[in-house]
Scaffold this active site. Sequence first.
Site, mmCIF file in Angstrom:
data_model
loop_
_atom_site.group_PDB
_atom_site.id
_atom_site.type_symbol
_atom_site.label_atom_id
_atom_site.label_comp_id
_atom_site.label_asym_id
_atom_site.label_seq_id
_atom_site.Cartn_x
_atom_site.Cartn_y
_atom_site.Cartn_z
ATOM 1 N N ASP A 72 1.181 -1.528 0.036
ATOM 2 C CA ASP A 72 -0.051 0.368 0.205
ATOM 3 C C ASP A 72 0.541 1.248 0.111
ATOM 4 O OD1 ASP A 72 -2.256 1.960 0.796
ATOM 5 O OD2 ASP A 72 -3.426 -0.203 1.128
ATOM 6 N N ASP A 73 0.509 2.539 0.710
ATOM 7 C CA ASP A 73 0.969 3.842 0.680
ATOM 8 C C ASP A 73 2.495 3.841 0.873
ATOM 9 O OD1 ASP A 73 1.651 6.331 -0.064
ATOM 10 O OD2 ASP A 73 0.167 7.129 1.129
ATOM 11 N N LYS A 147 -3.910 -0.726 -6.490
ATOM 12 C CA LYS A 147 -4.737 -0.642 -5.906
ATOM 13 C C LYS A 147 -4.286 0.983 -5.931
ATOM 14 C CE LYS A 147 -6.253 0.937 -0.848
ATOM 15 N NZ LYS A 147 -6.150 1.285 0.538
ATOM 16 N N ASP A 149 -6.129 4.835 -5.790
ATOM 17 C CA ASP A 149 -6.818 6.252 -4.810
ATOM 18 C C ASP A 149 -7.413 6.911 -5.130
ATOM 19 O OD1 ASP A 149 -7.879 6.557 -1.876
ATOM 20 O OD2 ASP A 149 -5.810 5.507 -1.004
ATOM 21 N N ARG A 205 -14.535 0.548 -4.568
ATOM 22 C CA ARG A 205 -14.277 1.170 -3.443
ATOM 23 C C ARG A 205 -16.366 2.114 -3.552
ATOM 24 N NH1 ARG A 205 -10.855 2.102 0.840
ATOM 25 N NH2 ARG A 205 -12.431 3.049 1.731
ATOM 26 N N ASP A 209 -13.459 5.227 4.382
ATOM 27 C CA ASP A 209 -12.543 4.198 4.824
ATOM 28 C C ASP A 209 -12.820 3.760 5.979
ATOM 29 O OD1 ASP A 209 -10.845 4.530 2.566
ATOM 30 O OD2 ASP A 209 -9.463 6.088 4.423
#
Length: 485
Positions: A72-73, A147, A149, A205, A209
């Site tokens: 992830d990030d 992924k 965002d 999504r 979150d």
Amino acid sequence: MDKAVAALLLSVGLHSLGAAALDNGLAITPQMGWDTWNSFACSLNETVILDAAKKIVSLGFRDLGYEYVVLDDCWSAGRNSSGYLVPNKEKFPNGISDLADKIHASGLKIGIYSSAGTMTCARYAGSLGYEEKDAAVWASWGIDYLKYDNCYNQGEEGTPKLSFDRYNKMGKALNVTGRPILYSLCNWGVDGPWNFAPTIANSWRTSGDLSNVWDREDVNCPCQEKEGIDCKLPGYHCSVMNVLNKAVYYPSKAIPGAWNDLDMLQVGNGGLTDEEAKAHFSLRAALKSPPLMTNVMTKTDAPTLSILQNTAVLAVSQDPLGSSANRIWRYYVDDVDSNGKGEIQLFSGPLSGGDQLALFLNAGSEDRNMNASLVDIFWEDGADGTAQQIGYSWDIHDLWANRMSNETANAIINGMASGSNGTMNMTAMGGARKVYSQVPLPSSSKELMGSKVGSVKASGTVTAHVKAHGVAMLRLRQQNNKDEL
């Protein structure tokens, strides 16, 4: 590296943009794997990734279908002079390409993260305006999953067309590389991605979150039922129930290759009770939300393993029909009710081979008996469909009745599972995964069907005792012979 990337760009530059990501042959059933964010945030590094991958293999998760390991990030160090992303050398001293080789050698696939903005959510370099360069460099590293965002998006949202155009740029760029890269769109439900994302992405999504909490009022995560709050806001600090109650309105948007994503799993992260974790996992399977684990794999305990490795529930998630369950009814329970405050819901939906899923959710504060007629359970079939059930009996299988014991789970964790006493071992779990797509699933397999707990005729009622903040997850199978009327 620059020359290699430039060569890749040149080689794919003559290709057409290709088909939409929905046609990329990926995520025919909801993708499964593990993501770094909830447990490690910006503390990810090569050791964290490889240790997790090792456990995913040794504990049998890979053999059950958990195949993607997603960085992830916070993995990058920005861009080089040619505008290409480079990894943080302290976190990844051998580079992402070398890491990808090691992940692939273990039989797993590797994912990476970026944002459709100038910066990622943790304020690292984003991909807005760099879509082709970023897709090309990821493909050159051997990346299998993105992924993507929504932070720092330069205001390019507010209408479905604005969001579609911004995310479609990356979808096209991924397709141009010629490498199959699963595209997980993460715009928090802004502009209704379920209406446009199925044409360009493998998942999207549906809301803000998800926090590690069952049900909590939080102004940062507006609820659709609240008056005076702009429920279009994606929010954060969202509870399991909040995210669920937003996702129930568009189950039909999910199809093989393209799925509603209710955010990553919180099982094993400490915030949910055992019943809540079971319900969380079950609801995601019923609604076909991709099961991405986020717990610390090296600290997996027995209850966590036995939830995440419930093959009867995973068989619902990975059912080849790819049909999400629908919410049939929802009732509120107030303080005066002797069974406690909360709400109860019924979900139902078809499974391959003519089976039917019935899921009772008790979000209330006390245990209760719940029931539904077959007319309720087959409501989506319409009057003709429910009428056809008259004269037949249905066997009821409880998908949690055969949950792995803590003893067996601990044996797997400690590397001592032998299967000699009839319990599931690595080979058996791998075999279970191979028949997720078998139609119909074998009735004799408790690992895939749970345990038979009764039967019901068309005029009868399905009843289940459901613990507080829990579910009863049932699989109905029509008996071969018509009953005498």
